[in-house]
Write an enzyme that holds these catalytic residues in place. Structure first.
Site, PDB file in Angstrom:
ATOM      1  N   ASP A  86     -34.937   3.063  19.596  1.00 34.00           N
ATOM      2  CA  ASP A  86     -33.948   4.084  20.127  1.00 34.00           C
ATOM      3  C   ASP A  86     -33.000   4.408  18.747  1.00 34.00           C
ATOM      4  OD1 ASP A  86     -31.780   5.427  20.887  1.00 34.00           O
ATOM      5  OD2 ASP A  86     -31.098   3.782  22.432  1.00 34.00           O
ATOM      6  N   GLU A  95     -29.300  -2.074 -10.563  1.00 36.12           N
ATOM      7  CA  GLU A  95     -30.138  -3.082 -10.008  1.00 36.12           C
ATOM      8  C   GLU A  95     -31.612  -2.747 -10.105  1.00 36.12           C
ATOM      9  OE1 GLU A  95     -32.879  -5.013  -6.763  1.00 36.12           O
ATOM     10  OE2 GLU A  95     -32.420  -2.872  -7.334  1.00 36.12           O
ATOM     11  N   CYS A 142     -25.318  -4.684  -6.401  1.00 34.62           N
ATOM     12  CA  CYS A 142     -24.606  -3.665  -6.185  1.00 34.62           C
ATOM     13  C   CYS A 142     -23.365  -3.691  -6.959  1.00 34.62           C
ATOM     14  CB  CYS A 142     -24.435  -3.409  -4.707  1.00 34.62           C
ATOM     15  SG  CYS A 142     -25.830  -3.484  -3.820  1.00 34.62           S
ATOM     16  N   THR A 151     -32.401   1.141   5.598  1.00 31.24           N
ATOM     17  CA  THR A 151     -31.256   1.302   5.070  1.00 31.24           C
ATOM     18  C   THR A 151     -31.296   1.651   3.398  1.00 31.24           C
ATOM     19  OG1 THR A 151     -31.050  -1.020   4.385  1.00 31.24           O
ATOM     20  CG2 THR A 151     -29.827  -0.401   6.423  1.00 31.24           C
ATOM     21  N   SER A 185     -26.382 -11.654   4.901  1.00 37.03           N
ATOM     22  CA  SER A 185     -25.830 -10.981   3.797  1.00 37.03           C
ATOM     23  C   SER A 185     -24.612 -10.217   4.281  1.00 37.03           C
ATOM     24  CB  SER A 185     -26.909  -9.759   3.438  1.00 37.03           C
ATOM     25  OG  SER A 185     -27.001  -8.760   4.121  1.00 37.03           O
ATOM     26  N   HIS A 206     -17.878  -1.101  -0.745  1.00 39.62           N
ATOM     27  CA  HIS A 206     -19.455  -0.901  -1.073  1.00 39.62           C
ATOM     28  C   HIS A 206     -19.898  -0.590   0.480  1.00 39.62           C
ATOM     29  CE1 HIS A 206     -23.503  -1.541  -1.846  1.00 39.62           C
ATOM     30  NE2 HIS A 206     -23.569  -2.678  -1.044  1.00 39.62           N
ATOM     31  N   LYS A 222     -16.927  -2.546   9.660  1.00 38.01           N
ATOM     32  CA  LYS A 222     -16.972  -4.085   9.755  1.00 38.01           C
ATOM     33  C   LYS A 222     -15.918  -4.883   8.695  1.00 38.01           C
ATOM     34  CE  LYS A 222     -21.650  -4.740  11.184  1.00 38.01           C
ATOM     35  NZ  LYS A 222     -21.907  -5.441  12.376  1.00 38.01           N
ATOM     36  N   ASN A 245     -28.268   3.842   1.369  1.00 41.77           N
ATOM     37  CA  ASN A 245     -27.736   2.864   0.181  1.00 41.77           C
ATOM     38  C   ASN A 245     -28.158   3.492  -1.178  1.00 41.77           C
ATOM     39  OD1 ASN A 245     -26.521   0.758  -1.058  1.00 41.77           O
ATOM     40  ND2 ASN A 245     -27.831  -0.977   0.229  1.00 41.77           N
ATOM     41  N   SER A 264     -24.877  -8.447  -3.830  1.00 41.04           N
ATOM     42  CA  SER A 264     -25.218  -9.969  -3.220  1.00 41.04           C
ATOM     43  C   SER A 264     -25.771 -10.880  -4.324  1.00 41.04           C
ATOM     44  CB  SER A 264     -26.534  -9.286  -2.584  1.00 41.04           C
ATOM     45  OG  SER A 264     -26.403  -8.718  -1.290  1.00 41.04           O
TER      46      SER A 264
END
Ligand code: CAA
Length: 391
Positions: free
Chosen positions: A29, A79, A111, A152, A201, A233, A242, A276, A309
């Site tokens: 979806d 990275e 990152c 992502t 993560s 970030h 979030k 990203n 990370s």
């Protein structure tokens, strides 16, 4: 003396994969992507685009506004390095025809490294106000096909000119930081794609935010109410929501939904369609905020949360400078995004697989439409082409 970002410009690739196309291919979806993670498209790099060509595209409009011989250092954060020994910044130095009286070094921590480079540049300018430093954050985010991270992906590079008396953002002294040796995302040598424990993560990200914030408050004495806007970030844009909810809850602030949006939403516009870009993502978010905020941002205090990370995190702040609007490169940002060519899933896969260039000799087809491209690799030496002439 104020020190900070004098000019900022970002670049992305010439191709994009829509998450509607992606969802159809995967039988998912589409709202999982559009609403669940808050992403609509991801920029896809063709084989003749890498972090060097992206960063040259990001930096050229800045270099064209100054005397390129003024650059005293290139601090290159990534990275997705292109060589285990030589800094990507050295290739960039060549493409931009910078002065030999310049230092170049590469910074790495997932990152986070863009923030490390920016803070290092700020410190160098404070120590010697004659320094004019080009900070680059550039990455191509790449995960395994059919892994949870595949939706992502994305790519982008940000170039920032850091100097005394900056015209866009004065970075304030003091920051809060946090490091913990965890395995939430990593990329062993020789792998071109990252490995990730996705759900873990996001938990580590949010915990790092709380820890870095606590340290920031202890160090600076500033509080949530002292801030007007927040850039986080952005691995996927819903992460901003979030993160900000977590911070608001931690400090016990009562925000209307309008204020919550005003503090964060302008920063997500570009990342929703670029995807990203690891070390560049925080700063593409900042460009997005500057270009898309409705109100005048002069004098506003921004909070920046950088997360890499593995993990290293930092919260720092800065003040938007009077007249900043005259120095934004909004048109270039929008034009690059709007002019990207949409890919179907098979075209995306073709780019995805060809880009794995761990070979001694290869010539890449000409897909990159920008002024800088990776023409190929000869006897393990990367050969770049440039449309830019020496000054
Ligand atoms: N309509 C609306 N929403 C939907 C939906 C639908 N049809 N289907 C699912 N969703 C929602 C889910 O409820 C979920 O929401 P919540 O987060 O609020 O629970 C969201 O969409 C994602 O769904 P899933 O959790 O089922 O998705 P997933 O299992 O595919 O994993 C992910 C999501 C873990 C983020 C994955 O994309 C991933 O591994 N990404 C790479 C790692 C990453 O980006 N981590 C971020 C922190 S680490 C970091 O920041 C460093 C970095 O750059 C990598």
């Amino acid at each position: 003396m104020k020190v900070g970002i004098d000019l900022i410009h970002f670049a992305t690739s010439d191709y994009a994969l829509g998450l509607d196309t992606f969802a159809e291919e995967k039988g998912t979806d589409v709202n999982k992507y559009h609403i669940g993670i808050g992403q609509e498209q991801m920029s896809i790099a063709p084989p003749d685009e890498d972090i060097v060509t992206l960063s040259a595209k990001a930096a050229a409009p800045i270099i064209n506004q100054i005397d390129r011989n003024d650059i005293t250092a290139v601090l290159f954060a990534t990275e997705s390095g292109v060589d285990q020994s030589k800094s990507a910044g050295a290739f960039l130095h060549g493409l931009l025809k910078l002065s030999n009286r310049c230092r170049v070094v590469e910074f790495k921590h997932a990152c986070y490294a863009g923030t490390a480079a920016l803070q290092m540049a700020t410190t160098m300018v404070k120590a010697n106000p004659k320094e004019t430093i080009l900070v680059i954050a550039a990455d191509i985010a790449k995960y395994d096909v059919d892994s949870s991270g595949e939706a992502t992906q994305g790519c982008g590079a940000v170039a920032m000119l850091v100097k005394a008396e900056p015209r866009i953002l004065a970075i304030e002294p003091g920051s809060g930081y946090y490091t913990d040796d965890v395995m939430d995302f990593w990329r062993p040598n020789k792998r071109t794609t990252a490995l990730v424990d996705g759900k873990y993560s996001t938990k580590v990200y949010l915990n790092s935010l709380k820890q870095a914030w606590e340290h920031f408050v202890e160090e600076t004495g500033r509080h949530f109410e002292d801030f007007d806007a927040f850039c986080y970030h952005i691995p996927f844009s819903r992460m901003t929501e979030k993160a900000h909810k977590t911070l608001v809850k931690k400090v016990g602030a009562k925000l209307s939904s309008d204020t919550f949006r005003e503090q964060t939403a302008p920063g997500q516009v570009y990342n929703r369609v670029v995807g990203n870009s690891y070390s560049a993502s925080l700063f593409i978010g900042f460009c997005s905020f500057l270009d898309n905020a409705i109100q005048d941002l002069t004098g506003k205090r921004f909070g920046f949360f950088s997360y890499g990370s593995g993990c290293v995190a930092e919260f720092f702040s800065g003040i938007i400078q009077p007249g900043y609007q005259q120095h934004l490169m909004t048109e270039s940002h929008r034009q690059q995004i709007e002019s990207r060519q949409p890919l179907d899933y098979q075209q995306y896969l073709a780019f995805y697989h060809q880009t794995d260039s761990d070979v001694e000799n290869i010539t890449f087809p000409h897909n990159n439409k920008g002024p800088f491209r990776l023409a190929g690799i000869e006897n393990h030496i990367r050969r770049y082409e440039s449309g830019i002439q020496p000054a």
